[in-house]
Design a protein around this motif. Structure first.
Motif, PDB file in Angstrom:
ATOM      1  N   CYS A 194      -2.192  -8.407   0.932  1.00  0.00           N
ATOM      2  CA  CYS A 194      -1.775  -7.814  -0.292  1.00  0.00           C
ATOM      3  C   CYS A 194      -1.207  -8.840  -1.265  1.00  0.00           C
ATOM      4  O   CYS A 194      -1.673  -9.922  -1.899  1.00  0.00           O
ATOM      5  N   HIS A 195       0.326  -8.818  -1.512  1.00  0.00           N
ATOM      6  CA  HIS A 195       0.864  -9.567  -2.465  1.00  0.00           C
ATOM      7  C   HIS A 195       1.180 -10.928  -1.944  1.00  0.00           C
ATOM      8  O   HIS A 195       1.650 -11.688  -2.861  1.00  0.00           O
ATOM      9  N   SER A 248       1.551  -0.545  -1.347  1.00  0.00           N
ATOM     10  CA  SER A 248      -0.128  -0.381  -1.267  1.00  0.00           C
ATOM     11  C   SER A 248      -0.587   0.139  -0.059  1.00  0.00           C
ATOM     12  O   SER A 248      -1.576   0.659   0.142  1.00  0.00           O
ATOM     13  N   CYS A 302       3.449  -4.224   2.770  1.00  0.00           N
ATOM     14  CA  CYS A 302       3.434  -5.006   1.439  1.00  0.00           C
ATOM     15  C   CYS A 302       4.710  -4.172   0.672  1.00  0.00           C
ATOM     16  O   CYS A 302       4.483  -3.096   0.505  1.00  0.00           O
ATOM     17  N   CYS A 310       5.176  -3.777  -2.398  1.00  0.00           N
ATOM     18  CA  CYS A 310       4.497  -3.011  -3.457  1.00  0.00           C
ATOM     19  C   CYS A 310       4.160  -1.714  -3.097  1.00  0.00           C
ATOM     20  O   CYS A 310       4.017  -0.693  -4.098  1.00  0.00           O
TER      21      CYS A 310
END
Ligand SMILES: [Zn+2]
Length: 191
Positions: free
Chosen positions: A186-187, A179, A175, A177
């Protein structure tokens, strides 16, 4: 197993680079068992003039460099002078919002990636310094302080912008982001 036990050579490499680029350098394991490097970074002009030095702390994710998750970078000095308002790109815990991790352009599997990260941090802090001056002035005049140069939106919108600029992110890719989860876990759903 935590990354620095699995790969002690890589931690040595990180320490070596950090000790070259930072003064008053310290390496430790924090209360959560994460490797952490701390030191003073000199903010220099193109001509080598030192404006000031900023103390920063890097905290490594437990599986570094898996899924290209970068270290988190925190501001340790300047907390009495700089303000962590919305457009400062400083989060509530003094973490610097340097980039959307998947969009950093740095391959953290490379063992000199820390040099590139320090380049990004240096550029970011030079801009932060300008922004904080503008902010102080804006508070006197009632203007809005602007970040010097292009920046990303906060939160989901910033991740959306990064994904647009990255082209395609696969369901099973990390992801963007940072993470450490797959995009689909996740996103992907949140966007
Ligand atoms: Zn995510």
């Amino acid at each position: 197993m935590v990354w620095y036990k699995e790969n002690p050579q890589r931690l040595l490499r990180e320490q070596q680079i950090a000790s070259e680029l930072l003064t008053a350098f310290e390496s430790s394991i924090d209360g959560n068992g994460n490797a952490s490097l701390c030191g003073d970074l000199e903010l220099c002009s193109e001509h080598g003039h030192v404006y000031e030095s900023v103390r920063i702390r890097l905290v490594y994710p437990s599986r570094f460099p898996a899924r290209n998750q970068p270290p988190s970078v925190y501001l340790e000095s300047h907390r009495d002078r700089w303000k962590k308002v919305a457009n400062s790109h400083i989060e509530s815990d003094w973490k610097l919002c340097l980039f959307v991790p998947g969009d950093s352009g740095i391959a953290f599997a490379d063992d000199d990636s820390l040099r590139k990260l320090f380049g990004v941090i240096h550029t970011f802090l030079l801009k932060e310094r300008i922004y904080q001056r503008r902010l102080a002035k804006a508070q006197r005049t009632g203007e809005i302080a602007e970040w010097p140069g292009p920046d990303r939106s906060h939160g989901l919108e910033g991740i959306r912008e990064a994904i647009r600029d990255m082209g395609r992110v696969g369901r099973n890719d990390p992801c963007p982001c940072g993470s450490g989860l797959k995009f689909k876990k996740c996103h992907l759903g949140k966007l």
